[in-house]
Design a protein around this motif. Sequence first.
Motif, mmCIF file in Angstrom:
data_model
loop_
_atom_site.group_PDB
_atom_site.id
_atom_site.type_symbol
_atom_site.label_atom_id
_atom_site.label_comp_id
_atom_site.label_asym_id
_atom_site.label_seq_id
_atom_site.Cartn_x
_atom_site.Cartn_y
_atom_site.Cartn_z
ATOM 1 N N ALA A 33 0.853 -1.197 0.000
ATOM 2 C CA ALA A 33 0.000 0.000 0.000
ATOM 3 C C ALA A 33 0.887 1.244 0.000
ATOM 4 C CB ALA A 33 -0.920 0.005 1.211
ATOM 5 N N THR A 34 0.695 2.111 -0.973
ATOM 6 C CA THR A 34 1.528 3.316 -1.054
ATOM 7 C C THR A 34 1.327 4.212 0.160
ATOM 8 O OG1 THR A 34 -0.196 4.427 -2.362
ATOM 9 C CG2 THR A 34 1.547 3.294 -3.566
ATOM 10 N N THR A 35 0.125 4.191 0.722
ATOM 11 C CA THR A 35 -0.115 5.019 1.913
ATOM 12 C C THR A 35 0.737 4.545 3.080
ATOM 13 O OG1 THR A 35 -2.025 3.600 2.389
ATOM 14 C CG2 THR A 35 -2.452 5.696 1.294
ATOM 15 N N GLU A 36 0.896 3.237 3.215
ATOM 16 C CA GLU A 36 1.711 2.690 4.300
ATOM 17 C C GLU A 36 3.179 3.069 4.114
ATOM 18 O OE1 GLU A 36 2.937 -1.654 6.286
ATOM 19 O OE2 GLU A 36 1.760 -1.558 4.418
ATOM 20 N N VAL A 37 3.666 2.985 2.879
ATOM 21 C CA VAL A 37 5.059 3.337 2.601
ATOM 22 C C VAL A 37 5.288 4.823 2.868
ATOM 23 C CG1 VAL A 37 6.825 3.472 0.801
ATOM 24 C CG2 VAL A 37 5.289 1.494 0.902
ATOM 25 N N ALA A 38 4.390 5.669 2.364
ATOM 26 C CA ALA A 38 4.539 7.118 2.562
ATOM 27 C C ALA A 38 4.479 7.479 4.037
ATOM 28 C CB ALA A 38 3.452 7.854 1.786
ATOM 29 N N GLN A 39 3.609 6.808 4.763
ATOM 30 C CA GLN A 39 3.474 7.074 6.194
ATOM 31 C C GLN A 39 4.766 6.747 6.936
ATOM 32 O OE1 GLN A 39 0.096 5.163 8.010
ATOM 33 N NE2 GLN A 39 1.040 5.170 10.029
ATOM 34 N N ALA A 40 5.393 5.623 6.596
ATOM 35 C CA ALA A 40 6.624 5.217 7.279
ATOM 36 C C ALA A 40 7.778 6.166 6.982
ATOM 37 C CB ALA A 40 6.990 3.793 6.865
ATOM 38 N N ILE A 41 7.921 6.572 5.732
ATOM 39 C CA ILE A 41 9.075 7.389 5.345
ATOM 40 C C ILE A 41 8.897 8.840 5.760
ATOM 41 C CG2 ILE A 41 10.435 8.203 3.361
ATOM 42 C CD1 ILE A 41 9.832 5.578 1.988
ATOM 43 N N SER A 42 7.660 9.325 5.796
ATOM 44 C CA SER A 42 7.427 10.735 6.127
ATOM 45 C C SER A 42 7.804 11.068 7.564
ATOM 46 C CB SER A 42 5.963 11.101 5.879
ATOM 47 O OG SER A 42 5.113 10.344 6.718
ATOM 48 N N SER A 43 7.955 10.040 8.411
ATOM 49 C CA SER A 43 8.352 10.297 9.797
ATOM 50 C C SER A 43 9.869 10.487 9.931
ATOM 51 C CB SER A 43 7.889 9.145 10.705
ATOM 52 O OG SER A 43 8.451 7.912 10.306
ATOM 53 N N PHE A 44 10.606 10.307 8.835
ATOM 54 C CA PHE A 44 12.059 10.566 8.843
ATOM 55 C C PHE A 44 12.275 12.073 8.784
ATOM 56 C CE2 PHE A 44 16.297 10.680 6.700
ATOM 57 C CZ PHE A 44 17.011 10.006 7.695
ATOM 58 N N GLN A 45 13.008 12.630 9.734
ATOM 59 C CA GLN A 45 13.074 14.077 9.916
ATOM 60 C C GLN A 45 13.602 14.831 8.712
ATOM 61 O OE1 GLN A 45 15.111 15.111 13.567
ATOM 62 N NE2 GLN A 45 13.133 15.438 14.561
ATOM 63 N N GLN A 77 18.068 2.630 7.448
ATOM 64 C CA GLN A 77 17.797 2.016 8.741
ATOM 65 C C GLN A 77 16.395 2.355 9.220
ATOM 66 O OE1 GLN A 77 19.742 -0.182 10.123
ATOM 67 N NE2 GLN A 77 21.343 0.082 8.573
ATOM 68 N N HIS A 78 15.994 3.589 8.986
ATOM 69 C CA HIS A 78 14.646 4.040 9.366
ATOM 70 C C HIS A 78 13.577 3.209 8.652
ATOM 71 C CE1 HIS A 78 11.585 7.131 10.436
ATOM 72 N NE2 HIS A 78 11.072 6.830 9.253
ATOM 73 N N ILE A 79 13.790 2.977 7.359
ATOM 74 C CA ILE A 79 12.826 2.213 6.560
ATOM 75 C C ILE A 79 12.795 0.754 7.002
ATOM 76 C CG2 ILE A 79 12.393 1.311 4.234
ATOM 77 C CD1 ILE A 79 13.369 4.013 3.153
ATOM 78 N N CYS A 80 13.949 0.178 7.273
ATOM 79 C CA CYS A 80 14.011 -1.240 7.652
ATOM 80 C C CYS A 80 13.254 -1.507 8.948
ATOM 81 C CB CYS A 80 15.464 -1.684 7.809
ATOM 82 S SG CYS A 80 16.328 -1.854 6.236
ATOM 83 N N VAL A 81 13.274 -0.557 9.851
ATOM 84 C CA VAL A 81 12.579 -0.732 11.131
ATOM 85 C C VAL A 81 11.063 -0.675 10.943
ATOM 86 C CG1 VAL A 81 12.165 0.329 13.399
ATOM 87 C CG2 VAL A 81 14.497 0.129 12.506
ATOM 88 N N ARG A 82 10.611 0.100 9.968
ATOM 89 C CA ARG A 82 9.188 0.408 9.864
ATOM 90 C C ARG A 82 8.446 -0.331 8.757
ATOM 91 N NH1 ARG A 82 11.984 4.165 12.106
ATOM 92 N NH2 ARG A 82 11.101 5.534 13.720
ATOM 93 N N LEU A 83 9.166 -0.932 7.826
ATOM 94 C CA LEU A 83 8.497 -1.600 6.711
ATOM 95 C C LEU A 83 9.049 -3.005 6.523
ATOM 96 C CD1 LEU A 83 8.429 1.262 4.017
ATOM 97 C CD2 LEU A 83 6.469 0.379 5.298
ATOM 98 N N PRO A 84 8.168 -3.958 6.154
ATOM 99 C CA PRO A 84 8.660 -5.299 5.823
ATOM 100 C C PRO A 84 9.499 -5.244 4.550
ATOM 101 C CG PRO A 84 6.336 -5.087 5.275
ATOM 102 C CD PRO A 84 6.700 -3.852 6.032
ATOM 103 N N ALA A 85 10.289 -6.265 4.320
ATOM 104 C CA ALA A 85 11.243 -6.261 3.204
ATOM 105 C C ALA A 85 10.569 -6.005 1.866
ATOM 106 C CB ALA A 85 12.006 -7.580 3.171
#
Length: 610
Positions: free
Chosen positions: A484-496, A534-542
């Motif tokens: 889901a693109t919304t899930e990906v965008a949500q995870a990455i947008s929290s990176f400062q 590292q931020h992405i790996c913690v928040r999203l499955p492979a």
Amino acid sequence: MVLWLAVGSVVLFSLFLWKYPTFFRDARIGFINYKVRLGVDLIQLIKGNFTLVDQWEITAAKYEDRPCIVYEGETLTFKQVEGRCNQYAHWALDHGFIKGDVIALFLPNSPDFFAIWMGLAKVGVESAFLNNNIRGASLLHGIKTCKARAVIVSQDLLEHLGPLQDDLQNLLVSTFTITGDTPNSIKPETRSQCAPPVIFRKNVTYQSPLYYIFTSGTTGLPKAAIMKHKKSMWVGYGYAALFRFTKEDRLYITLPQYHSAATTVGFGIMITSGCAIVLRRKFSATRFWKDVVEQDVTVFQYVGELCRYLCNTPTSPFQQQHKLRLAFGNGLRPDVWDIFRERFKIPQIGEFYASTEGNVIFVNRHNVRHSVGFAPCVLPFLHCARIIRYNIETDEVYTDANGYCQEAAPDEVGLLIGKMSNRYPFDGYVGDRSITNKKILRNVFSTGDSWFNTGDLFKEDRYRNMFFMDRIGDTFRWKGENVATTEVAQAISSFQQVEEVNAYGVQVPGHDGRAGMVALVCRSSTLDLEALYQHICVRLPAYARPLFIRIQEIIETTGTFKHIKTILSREGFDPSKIKSPLYFCDPSLGNYVPLDNVLYDKIVRGQIKL
């Protein structure tokens, strides 16, 4: 058995009241709002002799000395706006326009935008709202599609019609400006403010077209959705009642009036409740809270990206001095929701789900986090929406042995559809009927039934709260999993270091499905790729981690802030075609590395395992 049924009913009823303690109070208030405060003549409405114009005239007469529209420091009363509506009505009559004619409006936000379409409606003339950001072929397509006899344009947008003049003359389309000294200037102030005789709209009913609104056009050319008096009225009545609007409210609107969010919902609430509209020409994040405080705004209408922009602004001394009781709108992402509510101390977020042409509406009346509303289990026949099982990989619905669709289980993501009926119609689009038919699913649960295909993926929890997940086409499949693109965008947008994210899928030769890619707008010229990885790996499955990153200065959006993905997806990840920086997630290094032509060739040739 009877005793157990009684006990079970009491338990279920108690759980319902525990989950929704204000349900009956809200229902009572909503009924009072609907029947009394909004001044609706139910007998006329049921008979079909009552239109949105009638409701506007009732409201304008009832609140004639109260503020109606506040714009650029000027406050117009209902009486003044009604007078301007009548002036535009007389202009239309003077130029020979009659019931059923269509006039296209190519205008920015202003009180005149409302006064023009309402004035035209007073004499049975229909309006077509053109997105004032479109140009060239798209602009001409909009004018041709609705078969407009004229275009009313503001002076600052007139130049964009210039290249189309030959085509417009062939179509016998006249161009008029609101201001200026040209022969085609409307000059409404020269005409009577008295209401035109109702005979000019004698045969207009609540089933008649009122105006046409074009879809956002994130894929292909925009389609003109038919908006009838009936739908516009029910939307206004419904939202005004559910959110308890009164004449004391001041509703802040910065969304474009050519879209249904501002006009059908926002101005619909004003027409049915008598509240004042505080209108801006366009959204300004830096001016937002100052306006809200200075104009005593009590409610504002958002789209999700607007809230994200506000969350990215520096702290304002006005941001917690407001008198807001409610922010309502749609598209507020979960990652922004809580930050937005806490930072700005918003008492209630009224997220809703609706589409311009659709027949499905949800409203989050009870402040449930991240939900767009709930589907009532009481009297389910009054609710038309269902979620059916959907195969994202094949872009098809799942069917049983008899060929009928299957309802999704709780918490299962599926396709949202709405049953078409007289109560919940789908009026379709102007033009080629095949475009309308593409949005209709037939023989879904029984032979002969018809359902509107929203094109949206939803899920509902065990309490029947509804949650928007993604758009079909935005969700893609990779490594046998749905992304889901919304899930990906949500995870990455929290990176400062990231300011904005647009997630989408791209095709990779030799691989099934689509690989994840994101376009990023960064807060500075440098991006710590290792930290981002590292931020992405913690928040999203492979399988959901984007393989490709594209850096942009801005992310292109529609007029209502929706990300445009189709162009980016089509351009893919070819560095010979894309001049902005590109990066690839190298699985051997466990990091993002610059993507050049050599590395691109290796990926395309299958020399690198993805």
